[in-house]
Design an enzyme around this catalytic site. Structure first.
Site, PDB file in Angstrom:
ATOM      1  N   GLY A  10       0.820  -1.212   0.000  1.00 53.76           N
ATOM      2  CA  GLY A  10       0.000   0.000   0.000  1.00 53.76           C
ATOM      3  C   GLY A  10       0.855   1.264   0.000  1.00 53.76           C
ATOM      4  O   GLY A  10       2.093   1.204  -0.007  1.00 53.76           O
ATOM      5  N   ASP A  37      -2.667 -12.251   4.285  1.00 52.69           N
ATOM      6  CA  ASP A  37      -3.999 -11.666   4.476  1.00 52.69           C
ATOM      7  C   ASP A  37      -4.208 -11.564   5.985  1.00 52.69           C
ATOM      8  O   ASP A  37      -4.217 -12.590   6.681  1.00 52.69           O
ATOM      9  CB  ASP A  37      -5.048 -12.585   3.823  1.00 52.69           C
ATOM     10  CG  ASP A  37      -6.450 -12.015   3.950  1.00 52.69           C
ATOM     11  OD1 ASP A  37      -6.716 -11.264   4.914  1.00 52.69           O
ATOM     12  OD2 ASP A  37      -7.291 -12.333   3.094  1.00 52.69           O
ATOM     13  N   TYR A 121     -16.337   3.056   8.196  1.00 50.68           N
ATOM     14  CA  TYR A 121     -14.875   2.894   8.213  1.00 50.68           C
ATOM     15  C   TYR A 121     -14.326   3.273   9.594  1.00 50.68           C
ATOM     16  O   TYR A 121     -13.529   2.536  10.185  1.00 50.68           O
ATOM     17  CB  TYR A 121     -14.276   3.777   7.115  1.00 50.68           C
ATOM     18  CG  TYR A 121     -12.796   4.007   7.171  1.00 50.68           C
ATOM     19  CD1 TYR A 121     -11.893   3.053   6.706  1.00 50.68           C
ATOM     20  CD2 TYR A 121     -12.272   5.206   7.670  1.00 50.68           C
ATOM     21  CE1 TYR A 121     -10.514   3.285   6.736  1.00 50.68           C
ATOM     22  CE2 TYR A 121     -10.907   5.448   7.695  1.00 50.68           C
ATOM     23  CZ  TYR A 121     -10.044   4.488   7.229  1.00 50.68           C
ATOM     24  OH  TYR A 121      -8.686   4.730   7.255  1.00 50.68           O
TER      25      TYR A 121
HETATM   26  N1  LIG Z   1      -4.871   7.414   3.033  1.00 54.13           N
HETATM   27  C1  LIG Z   1      -5.292   8.219   3.999  1.00 54.13           C
HETATM   28  O1  LIG Z   1      -5.630   9.393   3.772  1.00 54.13           O
HETATM   29  C2  LIG Z   1      -5.359   7.709   5.426  1.00 54.13           C
HETATM   30  C3  LIG Z   1      -5.861   8.577   6.403  1.00 54.13           C
HETATM   31  C4  LIG Z   1      -5.922   8.135   7.719  1.00 54.13           C
HETATM   32  C5  LIG Z   1      -5.485   6.872   8.036  1.00 54.13           C
HETATM   33  N2  LIG Z   1      -5.016   6.031   7.069  1.00 54.13           N
HETATM   34  C6  LIG Z   1      -4.569   4.703   7.466  1.00 54.13           C
HETATM   35  O2  LIG Z   1      -3.235   4.549   7.041  1.00 54.13           O
HETATM   36  C7  LIG Z   1      -2.975   3.170   6.818  1.00 54.13           C
HETATM   37  C8  LIG Z   1      -2.313   2.991   5.463  1.00 54.13           C
HETATM   38  O3  LIG Z   1      -3.226   3.405   4.476  1.00 54.13           O
HETATM   39  P1  LIG Z   1      -2.795   3.674   2.962  1.00 54.13           P
HETATM   40  O4  LIG Z   1      -3.223   5.055   2.667  1.00 54.13           O
HETATM   41  O5  LIG Z   1      -1.400   3.236   2.744  1.00 54.13           O
HETATM   42  O6  LIG Z   1      -3.812   2.699   2.233  1.00 54.13           O
HETATM   43  P2  LIG Z   1      -3.644   1.720   0.981  1.00 54.13           P
HETATM   44  O7  LIG Z   1      -2.711   2.322  -0.002  1.00 54.13           O
HETATM   45  O8  LIG Z   1      -5.033   1.378   0.571  1.00 54.13           O
HETATM   46  O9  LIG Z   1      -2.943   0.457   1.618  1.00 54.13           O
HETATM   47  C9  LIG Z   1      -3.631  -0.508   2.370  1.00 54.13           C
HETATM   48  C10 LIG Z   1      -3.093  -1.837   1.965  1.00 54.13           C
HETATM   49  O10 LIG Z   1      -3.739  -2.864   2.738  1.00 54.13           O
HETATM   50  C11 LIG Z   1      -4.006  -3.943   1.881  1.00 54.13           C
HETATM   51  N3  LIG Z   1      -5.042  -4.808   2.421  1.00 54.13           N
HETATM   52  C12 LIG Z   1      -6.390  -4.651   2.373  1.00 54.13           C
HETATM   53  N4  LIG Z   1      -6.998  -5.685   2.988  1.00 54.13           N
HETATM   54  C13 LIG Z   1      -6.006  -6.518   3.428  1.00 54.13           C
HETATM   55  C14 LIG Z   1      -5.991  -7.757   4.110  1.00 54.13           C
HETATM   56  N5  LIG Z   1      -7.133  -8.377   4.483  1.00 54.13           N
HETATM   57  N6  LIG Z   1      -4.801  -8.323   4.399  1.00 54.13           N
HETATM   58  C15 LIG Z   1      -3.649  -7.719   4.023  1.00 54.13           C
HETATM   59  N7  LIG Z   1      -3.586  -6.552   3.365  1.00 54.13           N
HETATM   60  C16 LIG Z   1      -4.774  -5.963   3.065  1.00 54.13           C
HETATM   61  C17 LIG Z   1      -4.391  -3.307   0.576  1.00 54.13           C
HETATM   62  O11 LIG Z   1      -4.288  -4.228  -0.474  1.00 54.13           O
HETATM   63  P3  LIG Z   1      -5.242  -4.057  -1.769  1.00 54.13           P
HETATM   64  O12 LIG Z   1      -4.827  -2.769  -2.392  1.00 54.13           O
HETATM   65  O13 LIG Z   1      -4.905  -5.268  -2.569  1.00 54.13           O
HETATM   66  O14 LIG Z   1      -6.651  -4.030  -1.258  1.00 54.13           O
HETATM   67  C18 LIG Z   1      -3.361  -2.176   0.480  1.00 54.13           C
HETATM   68  O15 LIG Z   1      -2.165  -2.633  -0.121  1.00 54.13           O
HETATM   69  C19 LIG Z   1      -4.317   2.460   6.989  1.00 54.13           C
HETATM   70  O16 LIG Z   1      -4.398   1.938   8.301  1.00 54.13           O
HETATM   71  C20 LIG Z   1      -5.323   3.580   6.839  1.00 54.13           C
HETATM   72  O17 LIG Z   1      -6.521   3.280   7.530  1.00 54.13           O
HETATM   73  C21 LIG Z   1      -4.935   6.432   5.768  1.00 54.13           C
END
Ligand SMILES: NC(=O)c1ccc[n+]([C@@H]2O[C@H](COP(=O)([O-])OP(=O)(O)OC[C@H]3O[C@@H](n4cnc5c(N)ncnc54)[C@H](OP(=O)(O)O)[C@@H]3O)[C@@H](O)[C@H]2O)c1
Length: 277
Positions: A10, A37, A121
Protein backbone atom coordinates in the site's frame (compact mmCIF):
# COMPACT_ATOMS: atom_id res chain seq x y z
CA UNK A 1 15.74 -5.87 14.99
CA UNK A 2 13.29 -7.96 12.96
CA UNK A 3 10.42 -6.06 11.35
CA UNK A 4 7.16 -7.33 9.90
CA UNK A 5 5.32 -4.82 7.70
CA UNK A 6 1.78 -5.85 6.78
CA UNK A 7 0.03 -4.09 3.91
CA UNK A 8 3.51 -3.57 2.45
CA UNK A 9 2.10 -3.01 -1.04
CA UNK A 10 0.00 0.00 0.00
CA UNK A 11 0.90 3.70 -0.07
CA UNK A 12 2.23 3.86 3.48
CA UNK A 13 3.51 0.27 3.43
CA UNK A 14 5.78 0.99 0.48
CA UNK A 15 7.16 4.10 2.15
CA UNK A 16 7.77 2.17 5.38
CA UNK A 17 9.82 -0.37 3.45
CA UNK A 18 11.78 2.41 1.71
CA UNK A 19 12.53 4.14 5.02
CA UNK A 20 13.69 0.87 6.60
CA UNK A 21 15.94 0.12 3.64
CA UNK A 22 17.43 3.63 3.77
CA UNK A 23 17.98 3.22 7.52
CA UNK A 24 19.98 0.06 6.91
CA UNK A 25 17.43 -2.32 8.45
CA UNK A 26 17.98 -5.60 6.66
CA UNK A 27 15.79 -7.95 8.67
CA UNK A 28 12.48 -6.82 7.21
CA UNK A 29 9.59 -9.00 6.11
CA UNK A 30 7.52 -6.87 3.73
CA UNK A 31 4.20 -8.69 3.48
CA UNK A 32 1.81 -7.48 0.81
CA UNK A 33 -1.76 -8.70 0.74
CA UNK A 34 -0.86 -11.70 -1.45
CA UNK A 35 1.80 -12.76 1.09
CA UNK A 36 -0.26 -12.22 4.22
CA UNK A 37 -4.00 -11.67 4.48
CA UNK A 38 -4.39 -10.22 7.96
CA UNK A 39 -7.81 -11.85 8.33
CA UNK A 40 -6.06 -15.26 8.24
CA UNK A 41 -5.39 -15.79 11.96
CA UNK A 42 -3.02 -18.75 11.56
CA UNK A 43 -0.95 -16.98 8.91
CA UNK A 44 -0.73 -13.86 11.11
CA UNK A 45 0.47 -15.91 14.07
CA UNK A 46 3.16 -17.58 11.96
CA UNK A 47 4.29 -14.31 10.38
CA UNK A 48 4.47 -12.40 13.68
CA UNK A 49 6.46 -15.15 15.35
CA UNK A 50 10.00 -13.86 15.91
CA UNK A 51 9.27 -10.28 14.82
CA UNK A 52 10.42 -7.56 17.23
CA UNK A 53 8.16 -4.95 15.62
CA UNK A 54 4.97 -5.48 13.64
CA UNK A 55 3.68 -2.41 11.78
CA UNK A 56 0.17 -2.94 10.49
CA UNK A 57 -0.26 -0.77 7.40
CA UNK A 58 -2.91 -3.12 5.98
CA UNK A 59 -6.45 -1.79 6.00
CA UNK A 60 -9.75 -1.60 4.18
CA UNK A 61 -9.34 1.99 2.99
CA UNK A 62 -12.39 2.33 0.74
CA UNK A 63 -14.25 4.71 3.04
CA UNK A 64 -17.38 4.97 0.90
CA UNK A 65 -17.42 1.22 0.17
CA UNK A 66 -17.44 0.51 3.89
CA UNK A 67 -20.90 2.09 4.15
CA UNK A 68 -22.46 -0.70 2.10
CA UNK A 69 -20.24 -3.52 3.44
CA UNK A 70 -19.43 -2.58 7.02
CA UNK A 71 -19.02 -6.20 8.02
CA UNK A 72 -16.25 -6.78 5.49
CA UNK A 73 -14.54 -3.48 6.32
CA UNK A 74 -14.63 -4.18 10.05
CA UNK A 75 -13.36 -7.72 9.51
CA UNK A 76 -10.10 -6.15 8.26
CA UNK A 77 -9.96 -2.91 10.28
CA UNK A 78 -11.40 -4.25 13.53
CA UNK A 79 -11.48 -8.01 14.04
CA UNK A 80 -8.25 -8.88 12.19
CA UNK A 81 -6.50 -6.11 14.13
CA UNK A 82 -7.83 -7.58 17.38
CA UNK A 83 -6.19 -10.86 16.51
CA UNK A 84 -2.95 -9.13 15.47
CA UNK A 85 -2.97 -7.32 18.81
CA UNK A 86 -3.52 -10.50 20.79
CA UNK A 87 -0.64 -12.06 18.86
CA UNK A 88 1.88 -9.21 18.89
CA UNK A 89 0.90 -7.20 22.04
CA UNK A 90 3.29 -4.34 22.68
CA UNK A 91 5.30 -5.23 19.57
CA UNK A 92 2.41 -3.97 17.40
CA UNK A 93 2.17 -0.50 15.86
CA UNK A 94 -1.32 -0.10 14.42
CA UNK A 95 -1.92 2.72 11.95
CA UNK A 96 -5.25 4.43 12.59
CA UNK A 97 -7.18 7.47 11.53
CA UNK A 98 -8.77 10.81 12.41
CA UNK A 99 -12.05 9.16 11.32
CA UNK A 100 -12.40 7.70 14.82
CA UNK A 101 -13.51 11.25 15.76
CA UNK A 102 -16.71 13.04 14.77
CA UNK A 103 -14.99 16.21 13.58
CA UNK A 104 -17.21 18.46 15.70
CA UNK A 105 -14.29 19.86 17.74
CA UNK A 106 -12.92 23.37 17.32
CA UNK A 107 -9.45 22.63 18.75
CA UNK A 108 -7.04 19.77 17.98
CA UNK A 109 -8.13 16.35 19.30
CA UNK A 110 -5.92 15.14 22.13
CA UNK A 111 -4.61 11.57 22.04
CA UNK A 112 -7.03 10.58 24.82
CA UNK A 113 -10.11 12.32 23.39
CA UNK A 114 -13.11 9.97 23.27
CA UNK A 115 -13.72 8.21 19.97
CA UNK A 116 -17.02 8.99 18.22
CA UNK A 117 -16.86 7.78 14.61
CA UNK A 118 -19.52 9.02 12.18
CA UNK A 119 -19.03 6.45 9.42
CA UNK A 120 -18.60 2.69 8.99
CA UNK A 121 -14.87 2.89 8.21
CA UNK A 122 -14.28 4.87 11.41
CA UNK A 123 -16.30 2.39 13.48
CA UNK A 124 -14.14 -0.49 12.24
CA UNK A 125 -10.90 1.40 12.91
CA UNK A 126 -12.18 2.25 16.42
CA UNK A 127 -12.69 -1.46 17.16
CA UNK A 128 -9.09 -2.07 16.03
CA UNK A 129 -7.71 0.76 18.18
CA UNK A 130 -9.47 -0.44 21.31
CA UNK A 131 -8.14 -3.97 20.83
CA UNK A 132 -4.56 -2.75 20.31
CA UNK A 133 -4.65 -0.55 23.41
CA UNK A 134 -6.15 -3.37 25.50
CA UNK A 135 -3.27 -5.59 24.38
CA UNK A 136 -0.67 -2.93 25.32
CA UNK A 137 0.33 -1.93 21.79
CA UNK A 138 0.86 1.33 19.88
CA UNK A 139 -1.73 3.25 17.85
CA UNK A 140 -0.46 5.90 15.43
CA UNK A 141 -3.36 7.97 14.09
CA UNK A 142 -2.82 9.78 10.85
CA UNK A 143 -5.01 11.83 8.49
CA UNK A 144 -5.16 13.33 5.00
CA UNK A 145 -2.29 11.18 3.72
CA UNK A 146 -0.81 11.69 0.29
CA UNK A 147 2.18 9.92 -1.17
CA UNK A 148 4.13 8.76 -4.14
CA UNK A 149 2.46 5.35 -4.24
CA UNK A 150 -1.17 6.19 -3.65
CA UNK A 151 -4.13 8.30 -4.69
CA UNK A 152 -2.49 11.63 -5.00
CA UNK A 153 -4.40 14.89 -4.48
CA UNK A 154 -1.39 16.81 -5.76
CA UNK A 155 -1.31 15.00 -9.10
CA UNK A 156 -5.09 15.34 -9.40
CA UNK A 157 -4.84 19.12 -8.93
CA UNK A 158 -2.03 19.41 -11.48
CA UNK A 159 -4.03 17.33 -13.96
CA UNK A 160 -7.10 19.53 -13.44
CA UNK A 161 -4.95 22.65 -13.76
CA UNK A 162 -3.84 21.48 -17.20
CA UNK A 163 -7.42 20.75 -18.29
CA UNK A 164 -9.46 23.65 -16.84
CA UNK A 165 -9.21 27.38 -16.24
CA UNK A 166 -10.55 27.12 -12.69
CA UNK A 167 -10.89 24.29 -10.18
CA UNK A 168 -13.54 24.18 -7.42
CA UNK A 169 -12.32 22.62 -4.17
CA UNK A 170 -14.11 22.23 -0.84
CA UNK A 171 -13.24 24.73 1.84
CA UNK A 172 -15.34 23.40 4.73
CA UNK A 173 -13.23 20.39 5.75
CA UNK A 174 -10.10 21.17 7.73
CA UNK A 175 -7.21 18.80 8.33
CA UNK A 176 -3.46 18.25 8.37
CA UNK A 177 -2.23 17.16 4.91
CA UNK A 178 0.46 14.59 5.73
CA UNK A 179 3.17 13.08 3.50
CA UNK A 180 3.19 9.30 3.88
CA UNK A 181 6.98 9.13 3.55
CA UNK A 182 7.45 11.49 6.51
CA UNK A 183 4.93 9.49 8.53
CA UNK A 184 6.82 6.29 7.71
CA UNK A 185 10.00 7.87 9.07
CA UNK A 186 8.22 8.87 12.26
CA UNK A 187 6.77 5.37 12.77
CA UNK A 188 10.21 3.79 12.37
CA UNK A 189 11.68 6.33 14.81
CA UNK A 190 8.89 5.55 17.30
CA UNK A 191 9.62 1.83 17.11
CA UNK A 192 13.29 2.46 17.77
CA UNK A 193 12.75 5.03 20.53
CA UNK A 194 11.76 2.87 23.47
CA UNK A 195 8.72 5.14 23.98
CA UNK A 196 5.80 3.83 26.00
CA UNK A 197 2.94 2.12 24.12
CA UNK A 198 -0.29 4.09 23.65
CA UNK A 199 -1.78 6.55 21.19
CA UNK A 200 0.40 8.90 19.11
CA UNK A 201 -0.71 11.34 16.42
CA UNK A 202 1.27 11.01 13.19
CA UNK A 203 -0.03 14.08 11.39
CA UNK A 204 1.47 17.26 10.01
CA UNK A 205 1.57 20.31 12.25
CA UNK A 206 -0.88 23.08 11.38
CA UNK A 207 -3.93 22.64 9.22
CA UNK A 208 -5.72 23.83 6.13
CA UNK A 209 -8.76 22.97 4.02
CA UNK A 210 -8.69 20.98 0.76
CA UNK A 211 -9.07 24.39 -0.91
CA UNK A 212 -5.99 25.66 0.97
CA UNK A 213 -4.04 22.56 -0.01
CA UNK A 214 -5.03 22.96 -3.66
CA UNK A 215 -3.88 26.60 -3.67
CA UNK A 216 -0.56 25.55 -2.15
CA UNK A 217 -0.14 22.92 -4.89
CA UNK A 218 -0.74 25.59 -7.54
CA UNK A 219 1.81 27.87 -5.83
CA UNK A 220 4.39 25.05 -5.70
CA UNK A 221 3.85 24.41 -9.41
CA UNK A 222 4.27 28.10 -10.30
CA UNK A 223 0.60 28.41 -11.26
CA UNK A 224 -1.82 31.17 -10.25
CA UNK A 225 -3.52 30.04 -6.99
CA UNK A 226 -6.46 32.36 -7.77
CA UNK A 227 -7.55 29.73 -10.30
CA UNK A 228 -8.62 27.57 -7.31
CA UNK A 229 -12.09 28.54 -6.07
CA UNK A 230 -13.69 27.60 -2.74
CA UNK A 231 -16.83 25.48 -2.62
CA UNK A 232 -18.69 23.44 0.00
CA UNK A 233 -18.99 19.70 0.59
CA UNK A 234 -22.72 19.70 -0.10
CA UNK A 235 -21.75 20.05 -3.78
CA UNK A 236 -19.82 16.76 -3.59
CA UNK A 237 -22.07 14.47 -1.55
CA UNK A 238 -20.54 11.05 -0.92
CA UNK A 239 -21.92 7.90 0.75
CA UNK A 240 -19.80 8.22 3.92
CA UNK A 241 -20.01 11.44 5.94
CA UNK A 242 -16.58 13.02 6.55
CA UNK A 243 -15.51 14.75 9.77
CA UNK A 244 -15.41 18.52 9.18
CA UNK A 245 -12.44 19.00 11.52
CA UNK A 246 -9.60 16.47 11.54
CA UNK A 247 -6.81 18.28 13.36
CA UNK A 248 -4.98 16.14 15.92
CA UNK A 249 -2.79 17.29 18.82
CA UNK A 250 0.80 16.14 19.23
CA UNK A 251 1.48 16.39 22.97
CA UNK A 252 2.26 12.68 23.41
CA UNK A 253 5.54 12.97 21.48
CA UNK A 254 7.07 15.12 24.24
CA UNK A 255 9.81 13.23 26.03
CA UNK A 256 9.93 10.36 23.53
CA UNK A 257 12.90 11.71 21.59
CA UNK A 258 10.76 11.58 18.43
CA UNK A 259 9.71 14.93 16.95
CA UNK A 260 6.13 15.68 15.86
CA UNK A 261 5.87 15.99 12.08
CA UNK A 262 6.64 19.45 10.64
CA UNK A 263 4.12 21.87 9.18
CA UNK A 264 1.93 20.61 6.33
CA UNK A 265 3.21 23.42 4.10
CA UNK A 266 6.91 22.61 4.52
CA UNK A 267 6.21 18.87 4.05
CA UNK A 268 4.34 19.59 0.83
CA UNK A 269 7.30 21.60 -0.45
CA UNK A 270 9.67 18.73 0.38
CA UNK A 271 7.37 16.13 -1.16
CA UNK A 272 6.63 17.97 -4.43
CA UNK A 273 9.52 16.50 -6.46
CA UNK A 274 8.26 12.92 -5.96
CA UNK A 275 4.59 13.80 -6.33
CA UNK A 276 4.64 15.51 -9.71
CA UNK A 277 3.54 13.35 -12.63
N1 LIG B 1 -4.87 7.41 3.03
C1 LIG B 1 -5.29 8.22 4.00
O1 LIG B 1 -5.63 9.39 3.77
C2 LIG B 1 -5.36 7.71 5.43
C3 LIG B 1 -5.86 8.58 6.40
C4 LIG B 1 -5.92 8.14 7.72
C5 LIG B 1 -5.49 6.87 8.04
N2 LIG B 1 -5.02 6.03 7.07
C6 LIG B 1 -4.57 4.70 7.47
O2 LIG B 1 -3.23 4.55 7.04
C7 LIG B 1 -2.98 3.17 6.82
C8 LIG B 1 -2.31 2.99 5.46
O3 LIG B 1 -3.23 3.40 4.48
P1 LIG B 1 -2.79 3.67 2.96
O4 LIG B 1 -3.22 5.05 2.67
O5 LIG B 1 -1.40 3.24 2.74
O6 LIG B 1 -3.81 2.70 2.23
P2 LIG B 1 -3.64 1.72 0.98
O7 LIG B 1 -2.71 2.32 0.00
O8 LIG B 1 -5.03 1.38 0.57
O9 LIG B 1 -2.94 0.46 1.62
C9 LIG B 1 -3.63 -0.51 2.37
C10 LIG B 1 -3.09 -1.84 1.96
O10 LIG B 1 -3.74 -2.86 2.74
C11 LIG B 1 -4.01 -3.94 1.88
N3 LIG B 1 -5.04 -4.81 2.42
C12 LIG B 1 -6.39 -4.65 2.37
N4 LIG B 1 -7.00 -5.69 2.99
C13 LIG B 1 -6.01 -6.52 3.43
C14 LIG B 1 -5.99 -7.76 4.11
N5 LIG B 1 -7.13 -8.38 4.48
N6 LIG B 1 -4.80 -8.32 4.40
C15 LIG B 1 -3.65 -7.72 4.02
N7 LIG B 1 -3.59 -6.55 3.37
C16 LIG B 1 -4.77 -5.96 3.07
C17 LIG B 1 -4.39 -3.31 0.58
O11 LIG B 1 -4.29 -4.23 -0.47
P3 LIG B 1 -5.24 -4.06 -1.77
O12 LIG B 1 -4.83 -2.77 -2.39
O13 LIG B 1 -4.91 -5.27 -2.57
O14 LIG B 1 -6.65 -4.03 -1.26
C18 LIG B 1 -3.36 -2.18 0.48
O15 LIG B 1 -2.17 -2.63 -0.12
C19 LIG B 1 -4.32 2.46 6.99
O16 LIG B 1 -4.40 1.94 8.30
C20 LIG B 1 -5.32 3.58 6.84
O17 LIG B 1 -6.52 3.28 7.53
C21 LIG B 1 -4.93 6.43 5.77
Amino acid sequence: MRWLITGAGGMLGRDLCAVLAAAGETDVVAAGRADLDITDADAVRAAADGADVVVNAAAWTNVDGAETDEQAASAVNGHAVRHLAETAGKRLIQVSTDYVFDGAAAAPYAEEAPRAPINAYGRGKAIGEQAVLSAGGFVVRTAWLYGEHGPNFVRTMLRLAAARDTVDVVDDQVGPPTWSFALAGQIVALARSGARPGVYHGTASGSTSWFGLARAVFEEAGLDPERVRPTTSDRFVRPAPRPAYSVLGHDRWAGTGVAPLPSWRSMLHEAMPVLRP
